[in-house]
Each structure stands twice: as structure tokens, then as C-alpha cells.
Design an enzyme around this catalytic site. Structure first.
Site, mmCIF file in Angstrom:
data_model
loop_
_atom_site.group_PDB
_atom_site.id
_atom_site.type_symbol
_atom_site.label_atom_id
_atom_site.label_comp_id
_atom_site.label_asym_id
_atom_site.label_seq_id
_atom_site.Cartn_x
_atom_site.Cartn_y
_atom_site.Cartn_z
ATOM 1 N N ASP A 1 0.921 -0.996 -0.022
ATOM 2 C CA ASP A 1 0.137 0.123 -0.175
ATOM 3 C C ASP A 1 0.886 1.231 -0.036
ATOM 4 O O ASP A 1 0.518 2.377 -0.726
ATOM 5 C CB ASP A 1 -0.889 -0.031 1.098
ATOM 6 C CG ASP A 1 -0.350 -0.227 2.581
ATOM 7 O OD1 ASP A 1 0.935 -0.381 2.756
ATOM 8 O OD2 ASP A 1 -0.955 0.115 3.458
ATOM 9 N N THR B 1 -8.079 14.845 31.271
ATOM 10 C CA THR B 1 -7.549 13.497 30.800
ATOM 11 C C THR B 1 -7.673 13.191 29.303
ATOM 12 O O THR B 1 -6.981 12.814 28.575
ATOM 13 C CB THR B 1 -8.097 12.309 31.455
ATOM 14 O OG1 THR B 1 -7.686 12.852 33.115
ATOM 15 C CG2 THR B 1 -7.575 10.846 31.308
HETATM 16 C C1 LIG Z 1 2.554 -0.250 7.514
HETATM 17 C C2 LIG Z 1 1.379 -0.821 6.980
HETATM 18 C C3 LIG Z 1 0.818 -1.818 8.236
HETATM 19 C C4 LIG Z 1 0.662 0.236 6.491
HETATM 20 O O1 LIG Z 1 -0.801 -0.328 6.091
HETATM 21 C C5 LIG Z 1 1.529 -1.678 5.875
HETATM 22 O O2 LIG Z 1 2.227 -0.808 4.752
HETATM 23 C C6 LIG Z 1 2.640 -2.722 6.168
HETATM 24 O O3 LIG Z 1 2.222 -4.012 6.689
HETATM 25 N N1 LIG Z 1 3.908 -2.640 5.701
HETATM 26 C C7 LIG Z 1 4.806 -3.521 5.659
HETATM 27 C C8 LIG Z 1 6.162 -3.212 6.355
HETATM 28 C C9 LIG Z 1 6.914 -2.016 5.830
HETATM 29 O O4 LIG Z 1 6.191 -1.257 5.038
HETATM 30 O O5 LIG Z 1 8.128 -1.898 5.941
HETATM 31 K K LIG Z 2 -3.004 0.319 7.446
#
Ligand SMILES: CC(C)(CO)[C@@H](O)C(=O)NCCC(=O)O
Ligand SMILES: [K+]
Ligand SMILES: Nc1ncnc2c1ncn2[C@@H]1O[C@H](COP(=O)(O)OP(=O)(O)OP(=O)(O)O)[C@@H](O)[C@H]1O
Length: 252
Positions: free
Chosen positions: A103, A182
Site C-alpha cells: 500500500d 484527561t
Molecule cells: C505499515 C502498513 C501496516 C501500513 O498499512 C503496511 O504498509 C505494512 O504492513 N507494511 C509492511 C512493512 C513495511 O512497509 O516496511
Molecule cells: K493500514
């Protein structure tokens, strides 16, 4: 018609694309993935099928299986989108390019192809990711993902405080620069942490570069960022990147 899918840890985002334009986009909670065929049938013009499905998944094999299962009646087969050393004019600077979340990679590809200049690519989802996209010093006109950070998203931050302390509630309320309750102290503490990280990583970019902000938490984070930061809100940035990849001619 092409279907682009972005399975995050909380929601599945989908988009239908035809002739270089969006026909429909939407999102489903991960528990509602079974509703995907219904949503797609409502959005697909009568008599139209899917030529292709590009699937970006960081939510694990169970979600992948649920999506594949849901799409059986419609599906020409899922193509998995994964991080690579290079895609659509962007070079991946991760030490191990395939380790980068698909992503994040799709969002970086989308960002470069929209901006064509250095920018900070921020996704406020289940996790908060803050990625630095520069012009490639080795290939002018190309993008270079120089590195980035992963933080717990807002819900994970406040949830952790609630679960692991005796006195802290699952806080609600508005951001305050200097909180005096809080709930406000927790909400604002989490948001100060997130905004502070964005503002710190922004220092890696040439002055005036845009900060692209997407994800379910974008509006909330935007409200407490330094107003001097040139924020551009982009919905569905991951889908934009997937569309860019899908629109490219296939490599022979
Ligand atoms: C960081 C998340 C969870 C964001 O959706 C995803 O991109 C992910 O699982 N990444 C793998 C580890 C990385 O991007 O270094
Ligand atoms: K995410
Ligand atoms: N209406 C809202 N107001 C404030 N914050 C929100 C709102 N909706 C979502 N968020 C925040 O956005 C984050 C997650 O957003 P969302 O559920 O939309 O996931 P997402 O962006 O689809 O992420 P993923 O890709 O990981 O599934 C959480 O940290 C949550 O606190």
C-alpha cells in the site's frame, strides 16, 4: 472495466476504472468483504464485466482468501500488486524493496505520478505511514522513495493507553494545543505525536514541497498540523497508484 483493490488492516477500498477514469469507488469494513460483489454489481453498468483485478493487500492471507472467495462469481483472477525495486517511474530505496508494504508503494507511485516533484506521502490509517519521495538524483524526472516511518495510527495509540493503564479511558474529544483534562490530554497527545512526526520528516524535503495526506484519519490529523505545511488531501491515494500501474502497457 478494471477493478483496483486496497485491503488495509481496517477497511477494503475498491475502485472501478474504465478508459483512464474512475467509474465508482467505495470502502467496506473488513468484516463486510462478503458484500463486495453486491457493491460492484450496483456500480457496474449493465452487461459489463471485469477485465482485470489488481489487488494490493497488507491485511494478511485470511483477508486475501475472503476477497478471492467473494469475487469468484465475477473474477478474471486476482493479480497481486507487490513492492518492487522500480515501478511507473519511481525507484524504491528500501534496503529490501519487497519488504515495503504494497500500500505504501502504491501510494508513492500515485503521488509521483500526480505531483512529479518531491513530496511527503502520509497515510493516516490503522498505522500512520510517513514516506519521503524525492526526485531521483540518478534519473532526473523520476521519483525516488528515500525512506519513511511507520507509527501506530490514532486508534491504536489511544487504545494502547486505555488497555495498558488503570486510569486512562478510551479517550474522545477534540485536539487542544495545551490540554486540561484527561480525555483531551490523551487525544491531543496522540495527535501531537503524529503531527510532530509528520512535521519532522517534512524537513527531509525541499522547502515548499507538498504534503499529501490520505486515509481515514486524514481530516483529524490535518486539523492539528502546522498551518504552514502545504497539505494536499487526496482520497484513495493507494487506488490512484494502482490505477497508474494498471493503465501502463504490459511489459513484454
Ligand atoms: C505499515 C502498513 C501496516 C501500513 O498499512 C503496511 O504498509 C505494512 O504492513 N507494511 C509492511 C512493512 C513495511 O512497509 O516496511
Ligand atoms: K493500514
Ligand atoms: N471519522 C473519523 N474521525 C477521526 N478519526 C477517524 C475517523 N475515521 C477514522 N479515523 C481514524 O483513522 C484511522 C483508521 O482509518 P480507517 O478505519 O479509515 O482505516 P484506513 O484508512 O482504511 O486504514 P487501513 O488502510 O489500515 O485499513 C484510525 O486511526 C481512526 O482513528
Amino acid at each position: 472495466m478494471i477493478l483496483l483493490l486496497d485491503a488495509g488492516n481496517t477497511r477494503l477500498k475498491w475502485g472501478l476504472r474504465q478508459a483512464g477514469a474512475w467509474r465508482a469507488r467505495g470502502a467496506l469494513e473488513r468484516e463486510r468483504i462478503g458484500d463486495l460483489p453486491h457493491a460492484l454489481r450496483q456500480a457496474l453498468p449493465a452487461g459489463q464485466g471485469l477485465q482485470r483485478i489488481l489487488f494490493c493487500n497488507v491485511a494478511g492471507p485470511e483477508v486475501a482468501a475472503a476477497v478471492a472467495q467473494a469475487l469468484v462469481p465475477l473474477s478474471p483472477g486476482l493479480e497481486n500488486f507487490l513492492a518492487t525495486p522500480e515501478a511507473a517511474g519511481v525507484r524504491n530505496g528500501y534496503a529490501r524493496p519487497a519488504q515495503l508494504g504494497a500500500d505504501r508503494w502504491a501510494a508513492l507511485v500515485g503521488a509521483w505520478n500526480q505531483e512529479r516533484r518531491p513530496c511527503l506521502v502520509v497515510n493516516a490509517g490503522t498505522a500512520l505511514t510517513i514516506d519521503v519521495l524525492l526526485e531521483d538524483p540518478e534519473r532526473p524526472g523520476h521519483g525516488y522513495f528515500a525512506g519513511g516511518c511507520i507509527l501506530p495510527g490514532f486508534d491504536l495509540m489511544r487504545g494502547a493507553l486505555n488497555r495498558h493503564t488503570a486510569q486512562l479511558p478510551l479517550a474522545e474529544g477534540d485536539f487542544a494545543e495545551l490540554p486540561r483534562s484527561t480525555d483531551a490530554a490523551i487525544v491531543s497527545g496522540c495527535l501531537h505525536a503524529q503531527a510532530g512526526a509528520v512535521e519532522r520528516l517534512y524537513r527531509q524535503l525541499p522547502p515548499g514541497s507538498p504534503c499529501l495526506l490520505s486515509g481515514g484519519g486524514a481530516a483529524q490529523l490535518d486539523e492539528c498540523l502546522d498551518p504552514a505545511l502545504p497539505v494536499r488531501r487526496v482520497d484513495y491515494l493507494v487506488l490512484e497508484g494502482l490505477a497508474r500501474v494498471a493503465d501502463l502497457p504490459a511489459v513484454a
